[in-house]
Design an enzyme around this catalytic site. Structure first.
Site, mmCIF file in Angstrom:
data_model
loop_
_atom_site.group_PDB
_atom_site.id
_atom_site.type_symbol
_atom_site.label_atom_id
_atom_site.label_comp_id
_atom_site.label_asym_id
_atom_site.label_seq_id
_atom_site.Cartn_x
_atom_site.Cartn_y
_atom_site.Cartn_z
ATOM 1 N N SER A 33 -62.770 -15.070 -4.721
ATOM 2 C CA SER A 33 -63.286 -15.326 -6.078
ATOM 3 C C SER A 33 -64.434 -14.373 -6.416
ATOM 4 O O SER A 33 -64.454 -13.764 -7.488
ATOM 5 C CB SER A 33 -63.752 -16.780 -6.190
ATOM 6 N N GLU A 80 -70.283 -21.020 5.763
ATOM 7 C CA GLU A 80 -69.155 -21.739 6.362
ATOM 8 C C GLU A 80 -68.649 -20.920 7.544
ATOM 9 O O GLU A 80 -68.317 -21.441 8.595
ATOM 10 C CB GLU A 80 -68.063 -21.926 5.309
ATOM 11 N N HIS A 89 -56.527 -12.275 -1.957
ATOM 12 C CA HIS A 89 -56.770 -13.161 -0.813
ATOM 13 C C HIS A 89 -56.310 -12.433 0.440
ATOM 14 O O HIS A 89 -56.757 -11.321 0.720
ATOM 15 C CB HIS A 89 -56.028 -14.481 -1.056
ATOM 16 N N ASP A 134 -64.666 -31.886 0.564
ATOM 17 C CA ASP A 134 -64.043 -30.568 0.671
ATOM 18 C C ASP A 134 -62.737 -30.542 -0.135
ATOM 19 O O ASP A 134 -62.448 -29.577 -0.848
ATOM 20 C CB ASP A 134 -63.774 -30.268 2.153
ATOM 21 N N ASN A 151 -65.876 -17.134 -0.715
ATOM 22 C CA ASN A 151 -65.348 -16.546 0.527
ATOM 23 C C ASN A 151 -65.814 -15.134 0.847
ATOM 24 O O ASN A 151 -65.609 -14.652 1.956
ATOM 25 C CB ASN A 151 -63.823 -16.571 0.524
ATOM 26 N N TRP A 195 -49.509 -24.214 -2.911
ATOM 27 C CA TRP A 195 -50.891 -23.844 -2.611
ATOM 28 C C TRP A 195 -51.441 -23.029 -3.774
ATOM 29 O O TRP A 195 -52.513 -23.283 -4.282
ATOM 30 C CB TRP A 195 -50.945 -23.043 -1.298
ATOM 31 N N ARG A 212 -51.763 -24.491 5.696
ATOM 32 C CA ARG A 212 -52.624 -25.477 5.054
ATOM 33 C C ARG A 212 -52.200 -26.882 5.470
ATOM 34 O O ARG A 212 -51.170 -27.066 6.100
ATOM 35 C CB ARG A 212 -52.525 -25.353 3.520
HETATM 36 C C1 LIG Z 1 -55.485 -22.269 -3.514
HETATM 37 C C2 LIG Z 1 -56.506 -21.206 -3.513
HETATM 38 C C3 LIG Z 1 -57.712 -21.420 -2.846
HETATM 39 C C4 LIG Z 1 -58.696 -20.458 -2.869
HETATM 40 N N1 LIG Z 1 -59.871 -20.719 -2.238
HETATM 41 C C5 LIG Z 1 -60.880 -19.842 -2.347
HETATM 42 C C6 LIG Z 1 -62.158 -20.162 -1.813
HETATM 43 O O1 LIG Z 1 -62.361 -21.212 -1.204
HETATM 44 N N2 LIG Z 1 -63.163 -19.261 -2.003
HETATM 45 C C7 LIG Z 1 -62.979 -18.098 -2.684
HETATM 46 O O2 LIG Z 1 -63.939 -17.343 -2.841
HETATM 47 N N3 LIG Z 1 -61.770 -17.757 -3.167
HETATM 48 C C8 LIG Z 1 -60.716 -18.604 -3.041
HETATM 49 N N4 LIG Z 1 -59.488 -18.295 -3.563
HETATM 50 C C9 LIG Z 1 -59.275 -16.947 -4.133
HETATM 51 C C10 LIG Z 1 -59.679 -16.811 -5.605
HETATM 52 O O3 LIG Z 1 -59.383 -17.962 -6.307
HETATM 53 C C11 LIG Z 1 -58.948 -15.616 -6.180
HETATM 54 O O4 LIG Z 1 -59.196 -14.527 -5.337
HETATM 55 C C12 LIG Z 1 -59.388 -15.234 -7.600
HETATM 56 O O5 LIG Z 1 -59.280 -16.331 -8.462
HETATM 57 C C13 LIG Z 1 -58.561 -14.068 -8.120
HETATM 58 O O6 LIG Z 1 -59.021 -13.717 -9.387
HETATM 59 P P1 LIG Z 1 -58.028 -13.159 -10.509
HETATM 60 O O7 LIG Z 1 -58.847 -12.952 -11.718
HETATM 61 O O8 LIG Z 1 -57.234 -12.037 -9.978
HETATM 62 O O9 LIG Z 1 -56.975 -14.358 -10.763
HETATM 63 P P2 LIG Z 1 -57.250 -15.777 -11.380
HETATM 64 O O10 LIG Z 1 -58.651 -16.185 -11.212
HETATM 65 O O11 LIG Z 1 -56.199 -16.664 -10.838
HETATM 66 O O12 LIG Z 1 -57.002 -15.565 -12.941
HETATM 67 C C14 LIG Z 1 -55.762 -15.225 -13.499
HETATM 68 C C15 LIG Z 1 -55.841 -15.415 -15.003
HETATM 69 O O13 LIG Z 1 -54.692 -14.857 -15.638
HETATM 70 C C16 LIG Z 1 -54.244 -15.752 -16.647
HETATM 71 N N5 LIG Z 1 -52.830 -15.453 -16.896
HETATM 72 C C17 LIG Z 1 -51.790 -15.525 -16.029
HETATM 73 N N6 LIG Z 1 -50.657 -15.138 -16.648
HETATM 74 C C18 LIG Z 1 -50.981 -14.804 -17.917
HETATM 75 C C19 LIG Z 1 -50.240 -14.341 -19.035
HETATM 76 N N7 LIG Z 1 -48.922 -14.107 -18.975
HETATM 77 N N8 LIG Z 1 -50.903 -14.132 -20.202
HETATM 78 C C20 LIG Z 1 -52.251 -14.349 -20.301
HETATM 79 N N9 LIG Z 1 -52.991 -14.784 -19.261
HETATM 80 C C21 LIG Z 1 -52.363 -15.001 -18.086
HETATM 81 C C22 LIG Z 1 -54.540 -17.117 -16.054
HETATM 82 O O14 LIG Z 1 -54.520 -18.141 -17.024
HETATM 83 C C23 LIG Z 1 -55.912 -16.870 -15.448
HETATM 84 O O15 LIG Z 1 -56.911 -16.991 -16.422
HETATM 85 C C24 LIG Z 1 -58.469 -19.227 -3.534
HETATM 86 C C25 LIG Z 1 -57.249 -18.999 -4.161
HETATM 87 C C26 LIG Z 1 -56.279 -19.960 -4.155
HETATM 88 C C27 LIG Z 1 -54.987 -19.697 -4.850
#
Ligand SMILES: Cc1cc2nc3c(=O)[nH]c(=O)nc-3n(C[C@H](O)[C@H](O)[C@H](O)COP(=O)(O)OP(=O)(O)OC[C@H]3O[C@@H](n4cnc5c(N)ncnc54)[C@H](O)[C@@H]3O)c2cc1C
Length: 633
Positions: free
Chosen positions: A433, A126, A386, A349, A62, A216, A247
Site C-alpha cells: 500500500s 510487525e 504485492h 487483526d 507492509n 483473497w 491464507r
Molecule cells: C487482500 C490484500 C491484503 C493486503 N494487505 C496489505 C497489508 O497488510 N499492508 C500493505 O501495505 N499492503 C497490503 N496489500 C497491498 C495493497 O493493498 C496494494 O499493494 C495496493 O492497494 C495497490 O495499489 P493500486 O493503486 O495499484 O491498486 P488499488 O489500491 O487496488 O486500486 C485500484 C483502483 O482502480 C479502480 N479500478 C479498477 N478497475 C477500474 C476501471 N475499469 N475503471 C476505473 N477504475 C477502476 C478501483 O476501484 C481502485 O480504486 C494487500 C492487498 C490485498 C489484495
C-alpha cells in the site's frame, strides 16, 4: 435500446483508478500542476473512500524502510525483493520506490492514520519492513487527502474505464461509462496514469458455489490496468509472475501477523513442520533457496508438497503461539491478562481488514487461543504491487536506471504519455500500500514534467471515433435488448452470452490448462497450447456478450479485461521454458530453474492493429549486489 448521452471531459493529467497509487499520484501532481496552471482529473469505477485493495482497511503497512533512523538501507530492500522474486526484478524501480516510501508513510500519519508506537515513541514493527496500524479507515484517510489536493469536483466516481483513447502512437486519454447513469465519457488528456489495480477471478476460485466471489484479492479489480496498457500497445513484463497467497482457508484471513507478530508455526495435520522437514528441497532452487526469508513461492511449494502427499489439512497453530507468548508472564493474573490481550489482537487483526474471517471463526466456534485454524494456498491472482510482478514495462529514474531501462520519464510505459503505477507497473514487487502510494507520487510528478517539458497539446478526436467507441462500449446492452425477447429464459439465448457464464468459462480454461487450483498449479506446453486455442474461441464469443443493465455491462467489460490478462499470462508462461517460481506455478515439462537461459525478464506486446502478440527477452541488470552474495540479508 435506451439513449446514452456523451460527455467529453478535457484535462491535463488524467488519473485512472482511485486506489493507493492513484491517490499518491493525485496529491503529488496537484502540487506541481498548481505551479503550472494544469488540471488533474481522477476517475474511479467505485467511490474513492472505499475503493481498491485497501477498501476494507489493513492492519499493517507492509513497506517501511526506516531510512531516517538507519534501520535499513535501500540496498537491503532491493536485496529482499530480488531474492523473493527468484532474481527477477527491476532494481532501479524497487530502489526508486524504497527511497521515497517512508515519506508516504509519514504523510499518512500526518493525515491522521494511527500507527502503533512503543513506549519510546518508535513505530511498532510487525516484521522488518512492516508497521502495525489501526487501519480500518486507512483508505478513507488517504482519500480525504486526495480530495483536498485535487478538489472533489475533479473526481469522477462510479465511472468504469473501458479502454484507451489513442492519438497515433501516444495515449491521449480514456473512455468509459457511468455505472449509475446513461452517460458515456470521453476523457481527453495530455498525460494519463493507469492505476486500476491487478486482477482477480481470472482463475477459478476455490469457492465456486456457496461462497462464489469470495477471494483473497478484492473482486472489483478485474484486469483493467492490463487491458488498458495492452490495448494501447505498451510492452508488458512479468506476466507469468502471478501471486498465490497462503491464507486462512475459505475466508482468506491474513497470516502476516500470525507468522511475524505471534511467531506462530504452520504444520501439517500430522504435526510436522514442512519448513523444517522439507528444507533439503530448497537446495534445488539455489541461490534463492538459501536466502532469508525463504522466498514466498518456495514457502508455498514446501507446503504444497505436504498437501500432495496427503498430509493435509495444514494448520496455523494459533493456540500454541498465543500460549507461548502469554507464558512469559510472571504470575497467573498477568498470564490471564496477556491471554485476553492476545485474543483480542487476534480478532482485531481480522476485523481490521478481513471481517469475513472473523465471521468464519465465529461460525465454526473457533477460539484461536484454543484451536488451530486451517491455512491453504489460494487461486492465482495478478498483483504486481504485492508478491506478484505483472505489469507494464516502465522507464526507471534517470539517476539509477541503465540506458536499457530509461526513456525519459519515471514510470512512463513504452507508449508516449502513458504512465503506470502500483499493480499496473511490473517487475517492482513488494511495494504494497505504502510503496504503491509512493510510486504514484513518482509517476504523478513525472507526468506533469512530461506535459510541461514536451509542451503536449490536447488531442483532436473525431466525432466518428467517439461514436465508434461508444457503440463498442454499449454493444452488450444492444445485444441483449435486440435479442432477449426471442427466448422465454433470459439466460439461454443463441444470440448472446451473459457475463457470468463467460467468466465461468474463462476460469475453467485457466484453472484446467494454465495451472489453477484443480491442476495443483501445474501446467505444460501441450496444456498451455490447448488453453490458448480455447481462449481464441472465447475471444470470438466476447463479441456476443449481453448485458441487461449498466451493472451487467460493467460485468461484461470486467470479463473482457480479465480475458486479455489471461492471454498475456498463458503466452508468457509458455514462452519461459523453465520452472522458476514453484509454489506459484510448475511447468511439468521444464521442472527445473534454468539460470543460464532464463535469468531474464520475459516481456510481451499486443499489437492492437493486427491483434497479434510479440514475445521477447529483456536483460536483468544488477545495480546492487547479485542475489547469491545477498543470501541471508
Ligand atoms: C487482500 C490484500 C491484503 C493486503 N494487505 C496489505 C497489508 O497488510 N499492508 C500493505 O501495505 N499492503 C497490503 N496489500 C497491498 C495493497 O493493498 C496494494 O499493494 C495496493 O492497494 C495497490 O495499489 P493500486 O493503486 O495499484 O491498486 P488499488 O489500491 O487496488 O486500486 C485500484 C483502483 O482502480 C479502480 N479500478 C479498477 N478497475 C477500474 C476501471 N475499469 N475503471 C476505473 N477504475 C477502476 C478501483 O476501484 C481502485 O480504486 C494487500 C492487498 C490485498 C489484495
Amino acid at each position: 435500446m435506451q439513449d446514452f448521452k456523451t460527455v467529453v471531459v478535457d484535462t491535463d493529467f488524467l488519473i485512472l483508478g482511485g486506489g493507493m497509487a492513484a491517490c499518491g499520484a493525485a496529491v503529488e501532481a496537484a502540487h506541481w500542476a498548481k505551479q503550472n496552471g494544469l488540471k488533474v482529473t481522477m476517475v474511479d469505477k467505485a467511490a474513492v473512500d472505499r475503493s481498491g485493495a485497501v477498501a476494507m482497511g489493513l492492519s499493517a503497512i507492509n513497506q517501511y524502510v526506516g531510512l531516517k533512523d538507519g534501520q535499513n538501507t535501500i540496498e537491503d530492500y532491493v536485496n529482499y525483493v530480488r531474492n523473493d522474486l527468484m532474481g527477477v526484478t527491476r532494481e532501479d524501480l524497487v530502489a526508486n520506490i524504497a527511497r521515497h516510501v517512508d515519506s508516504s508513510v509519514h504523510l499518512f500519519e500526518k493525515w491522521g492514520l494511527p500507527i502503533w508506537t512503543d513506549e519510546n515513541g518508535g513505530y511498532v514493527h510487525e516484521g522488518r519492513w512492516q508497521l502495525m496500524i489501526n487501519g480500518e479507515s486507512y483508505k478513507v484517510v488517504v482519500a480525504e487527502a486526495t480530495k483536498n489536493a485535487i478538489g472533489p469536483e475533479n473526481i469522477y466516481e462510479r465511472v468504469f474505464i473501458t479502454g484507451p483513447l489513442m492519438d497515433g502512437d501516444r495515449c491521449a486519454g480514456a473512455y468509459g461509462f457511468s455505472v449509475r447513469e446513461n452517460t458515456f465519457y470521453v476523457f481527453r488528456s495530455k498525460a494519463t496514469l493507469v492505476a486500476m489495480g491487478g486482477a482477480v477471478h481470472v482463475f477459478k476460485p476455490r469457492s465456486s458455489g456457496e461462497g462464489q466471489g469470495r477471494a483473497w484479492y478484492p473482486p472489483w479489480n478485474a484486469g483493467a490496468s492490463a487491458y488498458f496498457t495492452l490495448k494501447a500497445g505498451a510492452e508488458m513484463t512479468c506476466q507469468e509472475v502471478r501471486f498465490i497467497p497462503v491464507r486462512f482457508k475459505d475466508a482468506y484471513g491474513p497470516v502476516g501477523a500470525w507468522f511475524l507478530l505471534f511467531k506462530s508455526r504452520a504444520t501439517s495435520a500430522l504435526g510436522g513442520e514442512y519448513m523444517q522437514e522439507r528444507r533439503p528441497e530448497l537446495e534445488n532452487w539455489l541461490p534463492y533457496g538459501h536466502v532469508k526469508p525463504v522466498p514466498a513461492n518456495l514457502r508455498n511449494y514446501l507446503m504444497m508438497l505436504d498437501v500432495m502427499e496427503g498430509k493435509g489439512p495444514i494448520y496455523m497453530r494459533t493456540e500454541e503461539a498465543i500460549k507461548k507468548l502469554a507464558e512469559a508472564a510472571p504470575d497467573e493474573k498477568t498470564y490471564k491478562k496477556k491471554m485476553k490481550e492476545l485474543e483480542s489482537e487476534a480478532w482485531e487483526d481480522f476485523l481490521d481488514m478481513t471481517i469475513s474471517q472473523a465471521i468464519l471463526w465465529a461460525a465454526t466456534n473457533t477460539a484461536p487461543e484454543e484451536k488451530s485454524s486451517e491455512i491453504a494456498a489460494a487461486e492465482p491472482y495478478f498483483i504486481g504491487s504485492h508478491s506478484g510482478a505483472s505489469g507494464a514495462w516502465v522507464s526507471g529514474p534517470e539517476d539509477l536506471a541503465p540506458p536499457e531501462y530509461f526513456w525519459g520519464y519515471d514510470n512512463m510505459s513504452t507508449v508516449k504519455g502513458l504512465f503506470c503505477a502500483g499493480d499496473a507497473s511490473g517487475a517492482s514487487s513488494h511495494k504494497f500500500s505504502s510503496g504503491s502510494h509512493a510510486e504514484g507520487r513518482i509517476a504523478g510528478k513525472a507526468a506533469i514534467r512530461y506535459i510541461v517539458k514536451e509542451n503536449v497539446a490536447l488531442p483532436t478526436i473525431s466525432d466518428e471515433t467517439v461514436e465508434a467507441l461508444k457503440a463498442e462500449t454499449y454493444k452488450p446492452i444492444k445485444n441483449f435488448a435486440d435479442n432477449s425477447a426471442s427466448t422465454t429464459q433470459k439466460d439461454v439465448n443463441p444470440n448472446y452470452l451473459r457475463p457470468k457464464m463467460f467468466m465461468l468459462r474463462l476460469q475453467k480454461i485457466m484453472d484446467e490448462y494454465a495451472g489453477g487450483v484443480s491442476a495443483q498449479f501445474t501446467t505444460s506446453k501441450p496444456m498451455l497450447d490447448k488453453g490458448l486455442e480455447l481462449l481464441t474461441f472465447l475471444r470470438e464469443d466476447a463479441e456476443k456478450l449481453g448485458a441487461e443493465d449498466l451493472h451487467e455491462l460493467m460485468r461484461c467489460w470486467e470479463n473482457v479485461h480479465r480475458m486479455y490478462q489471461a492471454e498475456a499470462h498463458v503466452r508468457t508462461v509458455l514462452f519461459r521454458e523453465e520452472t522458476r517460481w514453484p509454489g506459484y506455478y510448475f511447468r511439468a515439462d521444464y521442472p527445473k530453474m534454468d539460470e543460464e537461459n532464463w535469468h531474464c525478464f520475459v516481456n510481451c506486446r499486443f499489437d492492437p492493429a493486427t491483434a497479434t502478440w510479440e514475445m521477447m527477452k529483456r536483460p536483468i541488470l544488477h545495480l546492487f549486489r547479485p542475489a547469491a552474495q545477498a543470501a541471508g540479508s
